[in-house]
Structure formats: structure tokens, C-alpha cells
Design a protein around this motif. Structure first.
Motif, PDB file in Angstrom:
ATOM      1  N   VAL A  15       1.284 -25.948   0.936  1.00 21.08           N
ATOM      2  CA  VAL A  15       2.557 -26.056   1.654  1.00 21.08           C
ATOM      3  C   VAL A  15       2.363 -25.712   3.125  1.00 21.08           C
ATOM      4  CG1 VAL A  15       4.821 -24.930   1.891  1.00 21.08           C
ATOM      5  CG2 VAL A  15       4.045 -25.718  -0.339  1.00 21.08           C
ATOM      6  N   SER A  16       1.551 -24.712   3.394  1.00 19.39           N
ATOM      7  CA  SER A  16       1.287 -24.326   4.778  1.00 19.39           C
ATOM      8  C   SER A  16       0.519 -25.399   5.531  1.00 19.39           C
ATOM      9  CB  SER A  16       0.516 -23.008   4.807  1.00 19.39           C
ATOM     10  OG  SER A  16       0.165 -22.660   6.120  1.00 19.39           O
ATOM     11  N   LEU A  17      -0.501 -25.966   4.890  1.00 21.93           N
ATOM     12  CA  LEU A  17      -1.292 -27.005   5.547  1.00 21.93           C
ATOM     13  C   LEU A  17      -0.498 -28.287   5.766  1.00 21.93           C
ATOM     14  CD1 LEU A  17      -4.755 -26.560   3.812  1.00 21.93           C
ATOM     15  CD2 LEU A  17      -4.125 -25.933   6.148  1.00 21.93           C
ATOM     16  N   ALA A  18       0.415 -28.590   4.853  1.00 18.88           N
ATOM     17  CA  ALA A  18       1.227 -29.792   4.981  1.00 18.88           C
ATOM     18  C   ALA A  18       2.417 -29.587   5.925  1.00 18.88           C
ATOM     19  CB  ALA A  18       1.733 -30.224   3.606  1.00 18.88           C
ATOM     20  N   ARG A  19       2.634 -28.376   6.359  1.00 19.35           N
ATOM     21  CA  ARG A  19       3.738 -28.036   7.265  1.00 19.35           C
ATOM     22  C   ARG A  19       5.088 -28.467   6.680  1.00 19.35           C
ATOM     23  NH1 ARG A  19       1.646 -24.834  10.872  1.00 19.35           N
ATOM     24  NH2 ARG A  19      -0.235 -25.532  11.894  1.00 19.35           N
ATOM     25  N   VAL A  20       5.282 -28.160   5.411  1.00 21.60           N
ATOM     26  CA  VAL A  20       6.521 -28.509   4.725  1.00 21.60           C
ATOM     27  C   VAL A  20       7.666 -27.608   5.183  1.00 21.60           C
ATOM     28  CG1 VAL A  20       7.627 -28.592   2.445  1.00 21.60           C
ATOM     29  CG2 VAL A  20       5.289 -29.400   2.732  1.00 21.60           C
ATOM     30  N   ILE A  21       7.373 -26.352   5.430  1.00 24.61           N
ATOM     31  CA  ILE A  21       8.405 -25.395   5.832  1.00 24.61           C
ATOM     32  C   ILE A  21       8.363 -25.260   7.353  1.00 24.61           C
ATOM     33  CG2 ILE A  21       9.235 -23.038   5.593  1.00 24.61           C
ATOM     34  CD1 ILE A  21       7.787 -22.937   2.903  1.00 24.61           C
ATOM     35  N   PRO A  22       9.395 -25.716   8.047  1.00 29.51           N
ATOM     36  CA  PRO A  22       9.391 -25.647   9.511  1.00 29.51           C
ATOM     37  C   PRO A  22       9.966 -24.326  10.027  1.00 29.51           C
ATOM     38  CG  PRO A  22      11.283 -26.874   8.796  1.00 29.51           C
ATOM     39  CD  PRO A  22      10.524 -26.484   7.547  1.00 29.51           C
ATOM     40  N   GLY A  23       9.769 -24.096  11.300  1.00 30.50           N
ATOM     41  CA  GLY A  23      10.434 -22.990  11.986  1.00 30.50           C
ATOM     42  C   GLY A  23       9.881 -21.626  11.660  1.00 30.50           C
ATOM     43  N   ARG A  24      10.792 -20.670  11.665  1.00 35.81           N
ATOM     44  CA  ARG A  24      10.423 -19.266  11.500  1.00 35.81           C
ATOM     45  C   ARG A  24       9.796 -18.981  10.144  1.00 35.81           C
ATOM     46  NH1 ARG A  24      14.859 -14.926  12.910  1.00 35.81           N
ATOM     47  NH2 ARG A  24      14.391 -15.827  14.934  1.00 35.81           N
ATOM     48  N   PHE A  25      10.330 -19.568   9.091  1.00 33.27           N
ATOM     49  CA  PHE A  25       9.802 -19.294   7.759  1.00 33.27           C
ATOM     50  C   PHE A  25       8.397 -19.873   7.582  1.00 33.27           C
ATOM     51  CE2 PHE A  25      14.444 -19.103   7.110  1.00 33.27           C
ATOM     52  CZ  PHE A  25      14.522 -17.761   6.739  1.00 33.27           C
ATOM     53  N   GLY A  26       8.137 -21.014   8.181  1.00 31.21           N
ATOM     54  CA  GLY A  26       6.783 -21.560   8.164  1.00 31.21           C
ATOM     55  C   GLY A  26       5.810 -20.681   8.935  1.00 31.21           C
ATOM     56  N   TYR A  27       6.277 -20.129  10.048  1.00 32.69           N
ATOM     57  CA  TYR A  27       5.467 -19.200  10.836  1.00 32.69           C
ATOM     58  C   TYR A  27       5.151 -17.956  10.024  1.00 32.69           C
ATOM     59  CZ  TYR A  27       4.274 -16.039  14.663  1.00 32.69           C
ATOM     60  OH  TYR A  27       3.653 -15.134  15.470  1.00 32.69           O
ATOM     61  N   TRP A  28       6.147 -17.412   9.332  1.00 32.79           N
ATOM     62  CA  TRP A  28       5.932 -16.239   8.491  1.00 32.79           C
ATOM     63  C   TRP A  28       4.972 -16.550   7.344  1.00 32.79           C
ATOM     64  CZ3 TRP A  28      11.703 -14.540   7.932  1.00 32.79           C
ATOM     65  CH2 TRP A  28      12.117 -13.911   9.098  1.00 32.79           C
ATOM     66  N   LEU A  29       5.087 -17.756   6.785  1.00 26.96           N
ATOM     67  CA  LEU A  29       4.171 -18.152   5.717  1.00 26.96           C
ATOM     68  C   LEU A  29       2.737 -18.212   6.235  1.00 26.96           C
ATOM     69  CD1 LEU A  29       3.648 -19.189   2.823  1.00 26.96           C
ATOM     70  CD2 LEU A  29       4.068 -21.489   3.711  1.00 26.96           C
ATOM     71  N   ASP A  30       2.549 -18.824   7.403  1.00 31.50           N
ATOM     72  CA  ASP A  30       1.209 -18.897   7.985  1.00 31.50           C
ATOM     73  C   ASP A  30       0.659 -17.507   8.275  1.00 31.50           C
ATOM     74  OD1 ASP A  30       1.357 -21.621   7.881  1.00 31.50           O
ATOM     75  OD2 ASP A  30       1.781 -21.898  10.015  1.00 31.50           O
ATOM     76  N   LEU A  31       1.491 -16.646   8.846  1.00 28.65           N
ATOM     77  CA  LEU A  31       1.056 -15.290   9.163  1.00 28.65           C
ATOM     78  C   LEU A  31       0.745 -14.511   7.891  1.00 28.65           C
ATOM     79  CD1 LEU A  31       0.568 -13.091  11.272  1.00 28.65           C
ATOM     80  CD2 LEU A  31       3.006 -12.528  11.124  1.00 28.65           C
ATOM     81  N   GLY A  32       1.581 -14.640   6.888  1.00 29.42           N
ATOM     82  CA  GLY A  32       1.345 -13.938   5.623  1.00 29.42           C
ATOM     83  C   GLY A  32       0.069 -14.397   4.932  1.00 29.42           C
ATOM     84  N   LEU A  33      -0.179 -15.689   4.934  1.00 32.12           N
ATOM     85  CA  LEU A  33      -1.404 -16.196   4.315  1.00 32.12           C
ATOM     86  C   LEU A  33      -2.637 -15.763   5.103  1.00 32.12           C
ATOM     87  CD1 LEU A  33      -0.316 -19.770   3.225  1.00 32.12           C
ATOM     88  CD2 LEU A  33      -0.848 -17.836   1.750  1.00 32.12           C
ATOM     89  N   THR A  34      -2.538 -15.732   6.427  1.00 35.68           N
ATOM     90  CA  THR A  34      -3.663 -15.280   7.236  1.00 35.68           C
ATOM     91  C   THR A  34      -3.938 -13.793   6.999  1.00 35.68           C
ATOM     92  OG1 THR A  34      -3.054 -16.915   8.905  1.00 35.68           O
ATOM     93  CG2 THR A  34      -4.575 -15.200   9.575  1.00 35.68           C
ATOM     94  N   MET A  35      -2.879 -13.000   6.925  1.00 29.22           N
ATOM     95  CA  MET A  35      -3.057 -11.575   6.650  1.00 29.22           C
ATOM     96  C   MET A  35      -3.596 -11.351   5.239  1.00 29.22           C
ATOM     97  SD  MET A  35       0.226  -9.842   8.506  1.00 29.22           S
ATOM     98  CE  MET A  35      -0.291  -8.172   8.152  1.00 29.22           C
ATOM     99  N   PHE A  36      -3.152 -12.148   4.291  1.00 28.75           N
ATOM    100  CA  PHE A  36      -3.655 -12.036   2.919  1.00 28.75           C
ATOM    101  C   PHE A  36      -5.141 -12.394   2.863  1.00 28.75           C
ATOM    102  CE2 PHE A  36      -4.068 -13.920  -1.449  1.00 28.75           C
ATOM    103  CZ  PHE A  36      -3.945 -12.731  -2.135  1.00 28.75           C
ATOM    104  N   GLY A  37      -5.536 -13.425   3.613  1.00 33.90           N
ATOM    105  CA  GLY A  37      -6.949 -13.786   3.674  1.00 33.90           C
ATOM    106  C   GLY A  37      -7.787 -12.680   4.290  1.00 33.90           C
TER     107      GLY A  37
END
Length: 98
Positions: free
Chosen positions: A52-74
Motif C-alpha cells: 500500500v505504501s509503495l503504490a501510494r494508495v493512501i494520500p496526504g498525512r496518513f500516507g506520510y504517517w504510514l511511510d514513517l511508521g514502516l521506516t521506523m519499524f524497519g
């Protein structure tokens, strides 16, 4: 991604260090851990979130939080792996020869 790394580098280093500490501690865990079925479901969940993150399905703030959360999880998982490997290396070096 470069914005996440440059703006949130402190949080990413913090999650790496937290993972390092948890990896160091987790070697002496006495619990049974997660079952194989639960581990598979969690792996599927993470794979779906990454897709979902790579496909950029979630736009805006929630997509940003998803990207940040996945990066922190990694970063946390990398820290856990390094901490567990370091703990195993230190313990195996200090063990008496049989």
C-alpha cells in the motif's frame, strides 16, 4: 523517502537503538513466543502495508504517517537483528570451552 530520512533522523536512530536494546534482551526470553500461524498473519499484514505504501494508495498525512511508521519499524527490526547477533556473539565468546 529522503525527506523522511533527513527530517526524522533522530526518531529513526532512536528506533534503531531501541531495537538494538530489545534484540540484546530478547535472547534471554523465556516465553513461548508467537505461533507460526500468527507469525504468518503478521508477515502478510506487513507485506500488505508495504505494498500500500509503495503504490501510494493512501494520500496526504496518513500516507506520510504510514511511510514513517514502516521506516521506523524497519529500523527497529534491523536494530533487533544486530542486537541479537551481538548478544549471541558475546555470549558464545565468553562461554568456556567444553
Amino acid at each position: 523517502m529522503s525527506f523522511l530520512l533527513s527530517f526524522h533522523w533522530g526518531w529513526l536512530v532512536g528506533s534503531l537503538l531501541l531495537g538494538l536494546a530489545m534484540g540484546w534482551i530478547s535472547v534471554v526470553q523465556r516465553g513461548s513466543g508467537t505461533s507460526k500461524v500468527l507469525a504468518r498473519w503478521l508477515a502478510v499484514l506487513v507485506a500488505v502495508l508495504v505494498a500500500v505504501s509503495l503504490a501510494r494508495v493512501i494520500p496526504g498525512r496518513f500516507g506520510y504517517w504510514l511511510d514513517l511508521g514502516l521506516t521506523m519499524f524497519g529500523c527497529y527490526l534491523v536494530g533487533c537483528t544486530i542486537g541479537a547477533c551481538l548478544r549471541d556473539w558475546v555470549v558464545s565468546r565468553s562461554a568456556p570451552a567444553a
